[in-house]
Design a protein around this motif. Structure first.
Motif, PDB file in Angstrom:
ATOM      1  N   PHE A 247       0.839  -1.205   0.000  1.00 18.37           N
ATOM      2  CA  PHE A 247       0.000   0.000   0.000  1.00 18.37           C
ATOM      3  C   PHE A 247       0.873   1.253   0.000  1.00 18.37           C
ATOM      4  O   PHE A 247       0.608   2.221  -0.730  1.00 18.37           O
ATOM      5  CB  PHE A 247      -0.915   0.021   1.227  1.00 18.37           C
ATOM      6  N   LYS A 248       1.927   1.243   0.824  1.00 15.21           N
ATOM      7  CA  LYS A 248       2.828   2.393   0.889  1.00 15.21           C
ATOM      8  C   LYS A 248       3.472   2.667  -0.464  1.00 15.21           C
ATOM      9  O   LYS A 248       3.575   3.820  -0.906  1.00 15.21           O
ATOM     10  CB  LYS A 248       3.924   2.135   1.927  1.00 15.21           C
ATOM     11  N   ALA A 249       3.903   1.584  -1.133  1.00 17.52           N
ATOM     12  CA  ALA A 249       4.553   1.736  -2.440  1.00 17.52           C
ATOM     13  C   ALA A 249       3.599   2.338  -3.461  1.00 17.52           C
ATOM     14  O   ALA A 249       3.989   3.198  -4.263  1.00 17.52           O
ATOM     15  CB  ALA A 249       5.056   0.373  -2.920  1.00 17.52           C
ATOM     16  N   LYS A 256      -0.296  12.175  -7.850  1.00 12.14           N
ATOM     17  CA  LYS A 256      -1.728  11.884  -7.768  1.00 12.14           C
ATOM     18  C   LYS A 256      -2.007  10.881  -6.658  1.00 12.14           C
ATOM     19  O   LYS A 256      -2.951  11.039  -5.864  1.00 12.14           O
ATOM     20  CB  LYS A 256      -2.201  11.316  -9.104  1.00 12.14           C
ATOM     21  N   ASN A 257      -1.168   9.850  -6.576  1.00  3.57           N
ATOM     22  CA  ASN A 257      -1.351   8.833  -5.538  1.00  3.57           C
ATOM     23  C   ASN A 257      -1.086   9.388  -4.140  1.00  3.57           C
ATOM     24  O   ASN A 257      -1.747   9.004  -3.169  1.00  3.57           O
ATOM     25  CB  ASN A 257      -0.439   7.638  -5.799  1.00  3.57           C
ATOM     26  N   LYS A 272      -4.211  -0.179   9.649  1.00  3.47           N
ATOM     27  CA  LYS A 272      -2.906  -0.650  10.116  1.00  3.47           C
ATOM     28  C   LYS A 272      -2.975  -1.053  11.587  1.00  3.47           C
ATOM     29  O   LYS A 272      -2.405  -2.067  12.001  1.00  3.47           O
ATOM     30  CB  LYS A 272      -1.842   0.438   9.926  1.00  3.47           C
ATOM     31  N   LYS A 273      -3.730  -0.263  12.369  1.00  5.13           N
ATOM     32  CA  LYS A 273      -3.886  -0.564  13.786  1.00  5.13           C
ATOM     33  C   LYS A 273      -4.603  -1.892  13.991  1.00  5.13           C
ATOM     34  O   LYS A 273      -4.254  -2.688  14.864  1.00  5.13           O
ATOM     35  CB  LYS A 273      -4.653   0.562  14.484  1.00  5.13           C
ATOM     36  N   GLU A 274      -5.611  -2.151  13.156  1.00  2.00           N
ATOM     37  CA  GLU A 274      -6.372  -3.404  13.253  1.00  2.00           C
ATOM     38  C   GLU A 274      -5.492  -4.615  12.935  1.00  2.00           C
ATOM     39  O   GLU A 274      -5.671  -5.691  13.503  1.00  2.00           O
ATOM     40  CB  GLU A 274      -7.562  -3.385  12.291  1.00  2.00           C
TER      41      GLU A 274
END
Length: 337
Positions: A247-249, A256-257, A272-274
């Motif tokens: 997701f980070k990449a 735009k991303n 991310k916490k979940e």
């Protein structure tokens, strides 16, 4: 509530352990008992500017490392922070014990120093894992590489009681991890465990479940041998981390991303916490006669605080007497038959 903590267990001990205990004492209002080298604990606390004046410290010189054999806890490392902490629990000097140290040694110590509940075949690691809706318990998560069918049945019974009493899940669904959902799937262990769980009136057994269905609310307690469970656990954690990196990449790929990422930042943080195992802190060791909690080896202060919160719930829940009663009831029914 007095919680005994192994001050030298885990990758980040003693600093993160000390900080986590301070958080727990302040937020959860528990009494902390630390085991370990007192001079080193006080020196670390002073360097961190953490007040430990209200902590009881049981001084002991040794530490069980991750490289030590599990049996060292009752032999060469009898004076380690883990061994001393477990003996203190057995002697009634605290209400529960938690350690981020050597898992194998903790299982041996829990079994030989604190002892199992009468009738329990083996203790089990029982970590809480995230799923599409809430969480599930994995039992066994790695304490017993080889299991007998009656052990899996007991894991299901103990997990069911824990989820009811500690996590507030009404009528927990117990599923048996297998390579297919049909009753005939799996090997001899799964066939025999399926039969025992099907006949057990104390659990809500829903049958076999496949690994791909586990994240999608397939069951509240997933039962398996420790070898299978540890592979599931490590794979689950690895996939979660890999997905977050993906997701980070994607979000860093273009302007735009990046703008899109800013718009969903809070939602991504929540997800991310979940998926973060640190939210649950670790795993109870089910089947022991007193509450013992295995904290994640890489625990930071917040992870330890979360683990202590669950340890307190564990100690207050009365599930050890519930498990004892359930096993006694099962024994009586089998005798009558």
């Amino acid at each position: 509530m007095r919680i005994i903590i192994d001050a030298f267990g885990g990758d980040n001990a003693p600093d993160e352990i000390i900080k986590g205990c301070r958080l727990a004492a302040d937020e959860l209002h528990v009494q902390i008992v630390l085991t370990g080298d007192e001079k080193k604990i006080r020196a670390a606390a002073e360097k961190l500017n953490v007040n430990v004046s209200d902590f009881e410290i049981i001084d002991c010189p040794d530490v069980i490392t991750m490289e030590d054999e599990p049996t060292a806890i009752t032999r060469a490392k009898k004076q380690s922070s883990m061994a001393v902490g477990l003996r203190a629990l057995a002697e009634g000097k605290g209400d529960a014990f938690a350690s981020a140290g050597n898992s194998g040694a903790l299982v041996v110590g829990a079994t030989l120093l604190v002892k199992r509940i009468k009738g329990v075949k083996r203790v089990a690691f029982a970590p809480l894992m995230p799923k599409s809706e809430g969480f599930f318990m994995l039992a066994d998560g790695g304490a017993n590489n080889e299991c007998r069918p009656e052990m899996l049945e007991q894991f299901g019974m103990m997990g069911s009681v824990y989820m009811q009493k500690v996590m507030g899940v009404q009528k927990p669904r117990i599923g048996l991890a297998n390579v297919g959902t049909e009753p005939h799937k799996g090997g001899e262990l799964q066939h025999a465990a399926f039969a025992l769980l099907s006949e057990n009136k104390d659990v809500h057994f829903i049958g076999n479940i496949e690994a791909r269905d586990i994240p999608f609310d397939a069951a509240d307690v997933v039962v398996c041998d420790g070898f299978t469970g540890n592979i599931l656990l490590k794979m689950y954690e690895g996939v979660a981390m890999a997905l977050m990196n993906k997701f980070k990449a994607v979000f860093k790929k273009s302007l735009k991303n990046k703008l899109a990422a800013a718009m969903v930042l809070n939602d991504m943080k929540a997800m991310k916490k979940e998926l973060d195992y640190n939210e649950y802190g670790g795993a109870p060791i089910l089947g022991c006669s007193k509450p013992i909690f295995k904290v994640h080896g890489s625990a930071k202060a917040s992870t330890l605080k979360n683990a202590i919160a669950l340890t307190v719930k564990y100690a207050e829940s009365g599930i050890i007497s519930e498990i004892t009663a359930a096993l006694q009831n099962e024994k009586t029914e089998n005798t009558n038959e």
